[in-house]
Design an enzyme around this catalytic site. Structure first.
Site, PDB file in Angstrom:
ATOM      1  N   ARG A 111       0.781  -1.225   0.000  1.00 29.19           N
ATOM      2  CA  ARG A 111       0.000   0.000   0.000  1.00 29.19           C
ATOM      3  C   ARG A 111       0.822   1.289   0.000  1.00 29.19           C
ATOM      4  NH1 ARG A 111      -5.105   0.071   3.534  1.00 29.19           N
ATOM      5  NH2 ARG A 111      -3.635   0.910   5.032  1.00 29.19           N
ATOM      6  N   ASP A 112       2.129   1.199  -0.239  1.00 34.75           N
ATOM      7  CA  ASP A 112       2.929   2.418  -0.368  1.00 34.75           C
ATOM      8  C   ASP A 112       4.176   2.159  -1.211  1.00 34.75           C
ATOM      9  OD1 ASP A 112       3.467   5.114  -0.053  1.00 34.75           O
ATOM     10  OD2 ASP A 112       4.468   4.868   1.880  1.00 34.75           O
ATOM     11  N   VAL A 113       3.994   1.487  -2.338  1.00 32.22           N
ATOM     12  CA  VAL A 113       5.108   1.230  -3.244  1.00 32.22           C
ATOM     13  C   VAL A 113       5.458   2.550  -3.931  1.00 32.22           C
ATOM     14  CG1 VAL A 113       5.840  -0.002  -5.323  1.00 32.22           C
ATOM     15  CG2 VAL A 113       4.432  -1.174  -3.603  1.00 32.22           C
TER      16      VAL A 113
END
Length: 190
Positions: free
Chosen positions: A18-20
């Site tokens: 959820r935060d690539v």
């Protein structure tokens, strides 16, 4: 013999990062890609018959998938794959691919390159909370070779399976890692 990367260890455990983004992606001296910062990671599998109820205000805006930008609260690991495609395109070209200053501008920037939502291109968009609130003029997708002019055929093939508006049509991590892009002695390893 060429060493193939492992097939999506994070997603194989039903976890979404959820935060690539580039600052969470590290390359070792041996050329192995490692992903860090799991502060926003969550299991993305709801119990049977249940839909997930997650925040859509995750990830850095430039790497946020279209369904998140439309306010989706139920989503899959496909959100990570969208971000992976953006990061890959940026690594190959050394520029920000989709640079918006607000969520609406971010959608516009994405649609100018990838085409605006249609029933064929992005059928699930209509089910997202914010889709009915925002209107965009009809835009056709640019040829991927124009969006990523320095990418070779194998990179374009991979990016083309990941930067897909419809999340159910994006390649999974395992499918992406099986791409021709990862073949050969000079291929990237993850």
């Amino acid at each position: 013999a060429t060493r193939r990367p492992r097939a999506g260890a994070i997603h194989a455990r039903a976890l979404g990062h959820r935060d690539v983004k580039p600052s969470n992606s590290m390359l070792t001296d041996a050329g192995v890609l490692k992903v860090g910062d799991f502060g926003q990671a969550r299991p993305l599998v709801a119990t049977e018959g249940e839909k997930g109820d997650f925040s859509h205000q995750i990830s850095t805006r430039w790497y946020r998938s279209p369904e998140l930008l439309f306010g989706a609260r139920s989503y899959t690991t496909a959100i990570d794959l969208w971000a992976v495609g953006v990061v890959l395109a940026e690594i190959l070209h050394d520029y920000v691919l989709f640079e918006g200053r607000s969520d609406i501008e971010q959608l516009l920037v994405v649609f100018k390159k990838m085409g605006s939502p249609t029933a064929e291109r992005f059928p699930s968009a209509a089910a997202t909370p914010d889709f009915p609130k925002i209107c965009f003029k009809a835009m056709e997708p640019l040829p991927l070779a124009e969006v990523c002019p320095r990418a070779d055929a194998a990179a374009l093939e991979l990016i083309g399976t990941i930067l897909v508006l419809e999340p159910t049509r994006r390649a999974t991590a395992a499918e992406a890692l099986g791409a021709r892009f990862f073949e050969g002695p000079d291929a990237p390893r993850v």
